[in-house]
Design a protein around this motif. Structure first.
Motif, PDB file in Angstrom:
ATOM      1  N   GLY A 313       0.593  17.408   5.289  1.00  0.00           N
ATOM      2  CA  GLY A 313       0.923  16.217   6.043  1.00  0.00           C
ATOM      3  C   GLY A 313      -0.058  15.949   7.174  1.00  0.00           C
ATOM      4  N   ALA A 314       0.346  15.095   8.110  1.00  0.00           N
ATOM      5  CA  ALA A 314      -0.540  14.714   9.214  1.00  0.00           C
ATOM      6  C   ALA A 314       0.228  14.743  10.537  1.00  0.00           C
ATOM      7  CB  ALA A 314      -1.112  13.318   8.978  1.00  0.00           C
ATOM      8  N   PHE A 315      -0.468  15.173  11.603  1.00  0.00           N
ATOM      9  CA  PHE A 315       0.111  15.209  12.942  1.00  0.00           C
ATOM     10  C   PHE A 315      -0.326  13.962  13.714  1.00  0.00           C
ATOM     11  CE2 PHE A 315       0.101  19.651  11.686  1.00  0.00           C
ATOM     12  CZ  PHE A 315       1.354  20.087  12.129  1.00  0.00           C
ATOM     13  N   VAL A 316       0.627  13.393  14.437  1.00  0.00           N
ATOM     14  CA  VAL A 316       0.372  12.187  15.218  1.00  0.00           C
ATOM     15  C   VAL A 316       0.786  12.440  16.671  1.00  0.00           C
ATOM     16  CG1 VAL A 316       0.934   9.754  15.519  1.00  0.00           C
ATOM     17  CG2 VAL A 316       0.778  10.723  13.210  1.00  0.00           C
ATOM     18  N   GLN A 317      -0.097  12.098  17.593  1.00  0.00           N
ATOM     19  CA  GLN A 317       0.221  12.271  19.010  1.00  0.00           C
ATOM     20  C   GLN A 317       1.014  11.065  19.502  1.00  0.00           C
ATOM     21  OE1 GLN A 317      -3.042  13.283  21.578  1.00  0.00           O
ATOM     22  NE2 GLN A 317      -1.874  12.904  23.449  1.00  0.00           N
ATOM     23  N   ILE A 318       2.253  11.341  19.916  1.00  0.00           N
ATOM     24  CA  ILE A 318       3.135  10.279  20.382  1.00  0.00           C
ATOM     25  C   ILE A 318       2.939  10.047  21.880  1.00  0.00           C
ATOM     26  CG2 ILE A 318       5.524   9.498  20.516  1.00  0.00           C
ATOM     27  CD1 ILE A 318       4.262   9.786  17.679  1.00  0.00           C
ATOM     28  N   GLU A 319       2.769  11.137  22.625  1.00  0.00           N
ATOM     29  CA  GLU A 319       2.427  11.098  24.044  1.00  0.00           C
ATOM     30  C   GLU A 319       1.753  12.429  24.355  1.00  0.00           C
ATOM     31  OE1 GLU A 319       6.101  12.687  26.593  1.00  0.00           O
ATOM     32  OE2 GLU A 319       6.546  10.752  25.652  1.00  0.00           O
ATOM     33  N   GLU A 320       1.277  12.572  25.561  1.00  0.00           N
ATOM     34  CA  GLU A 320       0.604  13.806  25.920  1.00  0.00           C
ATOM     35  C   GLU A 320       1.547  14.992  25.732  1.00  0.00           C
ATOM     36  OE1 GLU A 320      -1.835  15.837  29.673  1.00  0.00           O
ATOM     37  OE2 GLU A 320      -1.116  13.776  29.792  1.00  0.00           O
ATOM     38  N   ALA A 321       1.098  15.962  24.951  1.00  0.00           N
ATOM     39  CA  ALA A 321       1.843  17.200  24.666  1.00  0.00           C
ATOM     40  C   ALA A 321       3.007  17.002  23.707  1.00  0.00           C
ATOM     41  CB  ALA A 321       2.325  17.859  25.950  1.00  0.00           C
TER      42      ALA A 321
END
Length: 384
Positions: A313-321
């Motif tokens: 799958g893939a990781f997505v940054q929603i907000e910092e950390a």
């Protein structure tokens, strides 16, 4: 100050039993460099006469007396015991020349010898430098620290860089260890490197003994590696693992730290047997996951850049950390589609939150459950 013989001094001289006083001293011929105990016999304008148990009295020249300062001279009294240094057993005029200032220098040499034997550490001020190293002041003696014994230099340091480093150290007070004492050659050699190593060893032992998990310290970043950062705690290095640097994903410590940077850290582990100190920067920062449910909920539409693409799958940054995972099954309606064929790191996507686990700090996302209208511009830019 003018040296003179007062009436009271003359009276004292008459009352002294010189035979008894001189019986306390041997009549061995004085040798240059000796320290002798004596008695003040007479205070005159041009110097002080002192008996050191020889057939003739020695003289402390006025120049030497002045170097001792007015405060000391005001304490001199006829008949008082005094320690002197034999500077010249017999000069051209046949005088036995004594010194008070050299007594202090002789004691400094003795102290240097004692420190060499015991391995003690002293603090010395750098007063100059030359091509070979540093000049330092040890009490009244000038000592030398070879460049090879300067802690911040190493064998590969370029000549010009070495001279600049030595120049910057002038005026500093540094720890030193005596490694050579040769009074006859007026040679005192010291080492900052040995002193620093020994000091750090003692400090490390102290820190390993005194520190407790949960202690908060200020340190300085010493070295960055692929797996973390070594931080100098003032005598010992602790390791902040890459996972303890920040709540957000860190690929390399240089993304959040730089050598020489001052940071606050928390002690998380002490291993005295292995002499290791575990540190954390992350635990002194607020954890965004603690209030994650106050900002996000199931079914909410969020956007962010893709940070990493893996086979699952893939990781997505929603907000910092805070990152969410789009599982491969949630990328596209086509089950045969591969994540790397659909998404690339840096690409911005819009997804729906389908799971939220505050305790395990995990957020599940879906692309295929987002309606065409909700994807908006990200779809036009090659989203999913």
């Amino acid at each position: 100050m003018t040296l003179s013989t007062s009436n009271s001094d003359k009276f004292d001289v008459e009352d002294l039993d010189w035979t008894q006083l001189l019986d306390e001293y041997d009549y061995a011929r004085p040798q240059r460099g000796e320290l002798r105990d004596g008695v003040v016999m007479q205070i005159e304008d041009n110097g002080v006469l002192v008996s050191i148990g020889t057939k003739r009295e020695g003289v402390i020249p006025q120049q030497d007396l002045r170097a001792m300062g007015d405060e000391y001279l005001s304490t001199l009294r006829v008949g008082a015991p005094i320690q002197v240094y034999v500077q010249d057993p017999e000069n051209k005029e046949g005088d036995l020349v004594l010194s008070l200032t050299m007594v202090q220098v002789a004691k400094d040499w003795e102290e240097a010898g004692r420190l060499q034997g015991e391995g003690g550490i002293i603090q010395g001020q750098v007063i100059g430098y030359n091509k070979g190293g540093l000049l330092v002041q040890f009490n009244r003696i000038r000592g030398f620290v070879p460049a090879s014994q300067v802690a911040q230099l190493h064998g590969r340091t370029a000549s010009e860089e070495r001279q600049q480093a030595l120049q910057r150290m002038v005026g500093q007070t540094i720890p030193l260890k005596v490694i050579e004492v040769d009074r006859e050659r007026n040679r005192l050699v010291l080492s900052e490197r040995s002193a620093t190593q020994e000091w750090r060893k003692a400090q490390k032992h102290r820190l390993l003994t005194e520190l407790q998990p949960g202690d908060i310290l200020t340190g300085r970043v010493n070295q960055l590696t692929n797996f973390g950062a070594f931080i100098d705690l003032g005598g010992a290095d602790g390791l902040a693992h890459i996972s303890e640097l920040s709540w957000q994903r860190v690929n390399h410590p240089r993304e959040v730290l730089s050598p020489g940077q001052e940071v606050k850290v928390m002690v998380v582990e002490i291993d005295a047997d292995r002499e290791r100190i575990g540190l954390s920067l992350r635990r002194l920062q607020s954890n965004p996951w603690e209030s994650i449910d106050q900002r996000y909920s199931l079914g909410q539409i969020v956007s962010g850049p893709v940070t990493n693409v893996a086979p699952f799958g893939a990781f997505v940054q929603i907000e910092e950390a805070v990152e969410g995972l789009i599982h491969a099954s949630e990328l596209d309606v086509d089950p045969q589609a591969q994540p790397r064929d659909l998404l690339q790191p840096g690409q911005t996507v819009t997804a729906k939150i389908i799971s939220l686990d505050k305790q395990r700090q995990r957020m599940g996302l879906s692309l295929r459950r987002v309606g065409e209208g909700e994807r908006g511009e990200s779809e036009k830019n090659g989203g999913a």
